[in-house]
Design a protein around this motif. Structure first.
Motif, mmCIF file in Angstrom:
data_model
loop_
_atom_site.group_PDB
_atom_site.id
_atom_site.type_symbol
_atom_site.label_atom_id
_atom_site.label_comp_id
_atom_site.label_asym_id
_atom_site.label_seq_id
_atom_site.Cartn_x
_atom_site.Cartn_y
_atom_site.Cartn_z
ATOM 1 N N SER A 74 -11.809 27.485 -32.718
ATOM 2 C CA SER A 74 -10.957 27.235 -33.957
ATOM 3 C C SER A 74 -9.680 26.473 -33.866
ATOM 4 O O SER A 74 -9.092 26.681 -32.791
ATOM 5 C CB SER A 74 -10.737 28.570 -34.503
ATOM 6 O OG SER A 74 -9.575 28.601 -35.409
ATOM 7 N N PHE A 75 -9.528 25.437 -34.781
ATOM 8 C CA PHE A 75 -8.389 24.600 -34.643
ATOM 9 C C PHE A 75 -7.090 25.554 -34.968
ATOM 10 O O PHE A 75 -6.131 25.218 -34.190
ATOM 11 C CB PHE A 75 -8.297 23.306 -35.554
ATOM 12 C CG PHE A 75 -9.379 22.473 -35.374
ATOM 13 C CD1 PHE A 75 -9.396 22.004 -34.161
ATOM 14 C CD2 PHE A 75 -10.292 22.168 -36.616
ATOM 15 C CE1 PHE A 75 -10.709 20.933 -34.069
ATOM 16 C CE2 PHE A 75 -11.330 21.232 -36.221
ATOM 17 C CZ PHE A 75 -11.495 20.602 -35.135
ATOM 18 N N ASN A 76 -7.435 26.709 -35.684
ATOM 19 C CA ASN A 76 -6.147 27.317 -36.035
ATOM 20 C C ASN A 76 -5.725 28.507 -34.861
ATOM 21 O O ASN A 76 -4.584 28.562 -34.452
ATOM 22 C CB ASN A 76 -6.314 28.260 -37.101
ATOM 23 C CG ASN A 76 -6.366 27.509 -38.589
ATOM 24 O OD1 ASN A 76 -5.149 27.209 -38.953
ATOM 25 N ND2 ASN A 76 -7.463 26.963 -38.809
ATOM 26 N N SER A 77 -6.563 28.845 -33.991
ATOM 27 C CA SER A 77 -6.456 29.362 -33.005
ATOM 28 C C SER A 77 -5.998 28.665 -31.667
ATOM 29 O O SER A 77 -5.053 29.087 -30.928
ATOM 30 C CB SER A 77 -7.648 30.009 -32.214
ATOM 31 O OG SER A 77 -8.235 30.940 -33.287
ATOM 32 N N THR A 89 -3.853 29.863 -40.721
ATOM 33 C CA THR A 89 -5.033 30.085 -41.188
ATOM 34 C C THR A 89 -6.059 28.884 -41.636
ATOM 35 O O THR A 89 -5.247 27.769 -42.015
ATOM 36 C CB THR A 89 -4.700 30.789 -42.729
ATOM 37 O OG1 THR A 89 -5.803 31.198 -43.486
ATOM 38 C CG2 THR A 89 -3.840 30.035 -43.506
ATOM 39 N N PRO A 90 -7.305 28.668 -41.716
ATOM 40 C CA PRO A 90 -7.891 28.036 -42.097
ATOM 41 C C PRO A 90 -8.283 28.123 -43.949
ATOM 42 O O PRO A 90 -7.590 28.969 -44.186
ATOM 43 C CB PRO A 90 -9.470 28.249 -41.422
ATOM 44 C CG PRO A 90 -9.259 29.502 -41.448
ATOM 45 C CD PRO A 90 -8.019 30.154 -41.108
ATOM 46 N N GLU A 91 -8.439 26.797 -44.376
ATOM 47 C CA GLU A 91 -8.553 27.110 -45.785
ATOM 48 C C GLU A 91 -10.123 26.921 -45.980
ATOM 49 O O GLU A 91 -10.979 26.054 -45.717
ATOM 50 C CB GLU A 91 -8.188 25.848 -46.351
ATOM 51 C CG GLU A 91 -8.093 25.837 -47.840
ATOM 52 C CD GLU A 91 -7.435 24.575 -48.620
ATOM 53 O OE1 GLU A 91 -6.193 24.767 -48.564
ATOM 54 O OE2 GLU A 91 -7.880 23.787 -49.174
ATOM 55 N N ALA A 100 -4.378 24.626 -39.809
ATOM 56 C CA ALA A 100 -5.243 23.479 -39.431
ATOM 57 C C ALA A 100 -6.512 23.332 -40.211
ATOM 58 O O ALA A 100 -7.256 24.300 -40.356
ATOM 59 C CB ALA A 100 -5.593 23.468 -37.998
ATOM 60 N N SER A 101 -6.770 22.183 -40.699
ATOM 61 C CA SER A 101 -7.867 22.001 -41.492
ATOM 62 C C SER A 101 -8.357 20.355 -41.107
ATOM 63 O O SER A 101 -7.633 19.603 -40.995
ATOM 64 C CB SER A 101 -7.821 21.863 -42.881
ATOM 65 O OG SER A 101 -8.752 21.394 -43.884
#
Length: 186
Positions: free
Chosen positions: A19-22, A79-81, A115-116
């Protein structure tokens, strides 16, 4: 500010290993260094919210996360979107934590980043998260806003953030969270 490190609970709205958010949360911990002690929440064991299940008691994974939120000086979400909003995993977690006593987000200093792979960087998810958390009386850092657009171009395969501007923005957000926590809970 206090000489002891700020205790930050990092909550990623994604369960994905890469995950980019992690990865953004890990970057925040690296940037903070010794000024903050990061704990990373694990949302994988939290069951879908069901009042019948709640009536039988609070699941252990929810109790553990409740305790982590209560013990933290501040919360940092990433958070992702998903479909213009926050992930179901994150919303489910918040729903569980909103129904425990004491409700752990009340008066807690909170910051959010996203991050998305899109050009918007998860902006709509951030606004939805803020809206949900207002009801729980969390107190958000308003600026800086960190929305990592085109995340797939800024993180490498190992999860390392290779964009200096984004690193600077994350650092400013962590600093602002510490300052906000100090103002709210001197």
């Amino acid at each position: 500010m206090s000489s002891s490190p700020l205790k930050i609970l990092a909550i990623s709205g994604s369960l994905r290993d890469s995950s980019f958010n992690s990865a953004a949360l890990k970057t925040a911990a690296d940037i903070a260094g010794e000024s903050a002690k990061f704990t990373f929440a694990d949302l994988a064991g939290i069951p879908l919210y069901d009042q019948d299940l709640r009536d039988k008691g609070v699941p252990e994974a929810v109790e553990r996360l409740q305790q982590q939120v209560l013990e933290a000086d501040a919360i940092l979400f990433s958070t992702p979107e998903y479909n213009y909003s926050i992930s179901g995993v994150l919303k489910n977690t918040i729903d569980w934590l909103s129904r425990v006593d004491p409700q752990p987000f009340a008066d807690k200093p909170v910051a959010v980043m996203s991050a998305s792979m899109s050009a918007f960087g998860g902006a709509r998810a951030q606004y939805d998260l803020r809206r949900v958390m207002i009801y729980l009386n969390a107190h958000f850092v308003n600026k800086p806003e960190v929305m990592i657009s085109f995340a797939h171009k800024k993180f490498d395969y190992s999860g390392t953030l290779n964009d200096d501007d984004t690193r600077q923005h994350i650092g400013k957000l962590v600093t602002a969270l510490g300052e906000w926590q100090h103002r709210l809970q001197p």
